[in-house]
Design an enzyme around this catalytic site. Structure first.
Site, PDB file in Angstrom:
ATOM      1  N   SER A 199      33.408  42.821  28.355  1.00 53.67           N
ATOM      2  CA  SER A 199      33.903  43.415  29.598  1.00 53.67           C
ATOM      3  C   SER A 199      32.831  43.886  30.263  1.00 53.67           C
ATOM      4  O   SER A 199      32.834  44.429  31.456  1.00 53.67           O
ATOM      5  CB  SER A 199      34.758  44.503  29.303  1.00 53.67           C
ATOM      6  OG  SER A 199      36.243  43.934  28.873  1.00 53.67           O
ATOM      7  N   LYS A 202      32.755  42.735  33.914  1.00 48.93           N
ATOM      8  CA  LYS A 202      33.471  43.606  35.109  1.00 48.93           C
ATOM      9  C   LYS A 202      32.491  44.219  36.019  1.00 48.93           C
ATOM     10  O   LYS A 202      32.804  44.425  37.114  1.00 48.93           O
ATOM     11  CB  LYS A 202      34.505  44.368  34.738  1.00 48.93           C
ATOM     12  CG  LYS A 202      35.469  43.896  34.107  1.00 48.93           C
ATOM     13  CD  LYS A 202      36.150  44.772  32.956  1.00 48.93           C
ATOM     14  CE  LYS A 202      37.340  44.132  32.465  1.00 48.93           C
ATOM     15  NZ  LYS A 202      38.061  44.768  31.053  1.00 48.93           N
ATOM     16  N   SER A 254      38.487  49.927  31.255  1.00 44.41           N
ATOM     17  CA  SER A 254      38.607  48.421  31.208  1.00 44.41           C
ATOM     18  C   SER A 254      39.605  47.660  31.110  1.00 44.41           C
ATOM     19  O   SER A 254      39.774  46.675  30.403  1.00 44.41           O
ATOM     20  CB  SER A 254      37.707  48.104  29.749  1.00 44.41           C
ATOM     21  OG  SER A 254      36.870  46.895  29.894  1.00 44.41           O
ATOM     22  N   LYS A 361      29.103  50.751  31.441  1.00 45.28           N
ATOM     23  CA  LYS A 361      30.182  49.792  31.129  1.00 45.28           C
ATOM     24  C   LYS A 361      30.414  49.280  29.664  1.00 45.28           C
ATOM     25  O   LYS A 361      29.332  48.610  29.285  1.00 45.28           O
ATOM     26  CB  LYS A 361      30.257  48.762  32.104  1.00 45.28           C
ATOM     27  CG  LYS A 361      31.582  47.550  32.194  1.00 45.28           C
ATOM     28  CD  LYS A 361      32.906  48.442  32.530  1.00 45.28           C
ATOM     29  CE  LYS A 361      34.009  47.874  32.020  1.00 45.28           C
ATOM     30  NZ  LYS A 361      34.693  47.875  30.658  1.00 45.28           N
TER      31      LYS A 361
END
Length: 415
Positions: A199, A202, A254, A361
């Protein structure tokens, strides 16, 4: 009668004689004056006309041309810092000086002096001694001294960044520390090895939303978006979300559905959005990165490197909107139409670790392992930090902390 005429003639004769006697001396004096003037204005002799000897003109100095100087060197501690340069005109024994900047004296100090040979163009191998690379950052320059025939040359500032001055001891498969301000790597472990990114994908999705100009718009959720695998927002077809809310639900917990919704909202379809992702990656010079979806779920072609990931994170950090999002711990909002309430929480476990940690992140899949990309601030510089493939969630945080400690100890800005 005759006597009167005689008297008149005698009178005229006497007047003429008197006039002549008065004017004649004047004429003589005038001639003498003219003669004297002529003597004063006599032409100078041949010797006098000869001009005084003039100093010989100094020869014009030509420009000194130097090729091969690199303004940035980014090397592992075990590697040699070497530059192969050429100097023209060379001349015999021309001095080429390697100098290092001393931040305490604020002056450049000579470290080594090279000399050119007789060739018109001299080739020199400039080596920056390892003993001066104990710290991560140092500044240098090359000076070619002037001669009677050639002008002096002073190079632009040369920034030498030393990677891995010590072991960070991270567990992750790949890791990297990137100085955002100097655009230099100061630590790397397998940083160019291809690895699934989960992820952390993203981050690119967020960048494209911000750059699209649609952050203030809305997106209607389709059934395909609502059914995105491993979703955690319980979205329903027909729901309308503000894009400014979707970016928080995508980056903090997320949400995969939020990433899919953003892709559709920006490009009308996920496939069109993925093309934009890869086009942007190419534009940023992320040569070993490929995206196959907007959320990061494992596919055969979805991959990046730790080096590419820190550079993407560094780029994203240039947007205040991005930094505000990753800096948040939680965020509450409502859908536009049904007024459904949501409160989302970050998965970033380092929020309370240090004020220098500005946010990051997470990413976790079976193929990628535990990943994390973040921004850290130390002594006026910002650093992008990435770990890919930590063996567990707890090791992800341990690895990141080790990299932060590496920055604290070795990324000193004094040299």
């Amino acid at each position: 009668m005759k006597s009167r005429i005689s008297i008149k003639l005698l009178s005229a004769f006497m007047s003429a004689l008197l006039f002549f006697s008065v004017c004649a001396p004047v004429s003589i004096f005038a001639d003498e004056a003219a003669e004297k003037t002529a003597v004063v204005q006599e032409q100078p002799s041949e010797e006098e006309t000869q001009s005084e000897p003039q100093p010989e003109a100094k020869p014009q100095r030509v420009e000194t041309k130097v090729k091969g100087v690199k303004t940035k060197l980014n090397l592992l501690n075990s590697e040699k810092a070497v530059m192969s340069i050429s100097v023209r005109p060379s001349l015999k024994g021309r001095k080429v000086v390697l100098q290092r900047y001393n931040s305490k004296t604020k002056k450049y100090e000579t470290v080594k002096v090279y000399k050119t040979d007789k060739a018109k163009t001299a080739k020199l191998r400039i080596v920056i001694p390892k003993k001066y690379r104990e710290k991560t950052l140092s500044y240098w320059r090359i000076v070619v001294r002037k001669t009677d025939r050639a002008k002096q040359y002073v190079s632009p500032r040369i920034t030498v960044t030393t990677m891995n001055v010590a072991s960070a001891g991270v567990n992750a498969d790949c890791a990297c520390i990137y100085d955002i301000d100097t655009k230099q790597v100061i630590y790397g472990k397998n940083m160019h090895r291809a690895h699934k990114q989960a992820s952390t994908t993203k981050i690119m999705t967020a960048v494209l939303l911000i750059e699209s100009g649609k952050l203030g718009g809305t997106t209607k959720i389709s059934s395909a978006v609502a059914n995105t695998p491993y979703g955690n927002m319980s979205m329903k077809a027909g729901d309308v979300y503000r894009n400014s809310d979707l970016i928080y639900s995508m980056m903090l917990p997320s949400s995969n559905e939020s990433a899919s919704a953003i892709a559709v909202g920006v490009s009308s379809s996920q496939s069109a959005f993925v093309k934009k992702m890869n086009k942007k990656a190419k534009k940023l010079g992320l040569e070993n990165t490929h995206f196959s979806n907007p959320h990061g779920l494992d596919t055969k072609s979805n991959h990046t490197t730790a080096y590419d990931l820190v550079r993407l994170t560094a780029y994203a950090s240039g947007y205040d909107e991005f930094m505000k999002v990753i800096g948040a711990s939680k965020y509450s909002f409502k859908t536009v139409n049904y007024k459904r309430s949501h409160t989302v929480y970050t998965k970033d476990a380092l929020k309370s670790y240090s004020k220098r940690h500005l946010g990051g992140k997470t990413g976790t899949t079976s193929g990628a392992g535990c990943c994390f990309a973040s921004v850290y601030k130390f002594k006026g510089h910002r650093y992008a930090v990435a770990v890919l493939g930590s063996s567990s969630d707890s090791n992800r945080w341990k690895d990141t902390k080790k990299l932060y400690k590496y920055i604290n100890k070795y990324a000193k800005q004094t040299y």
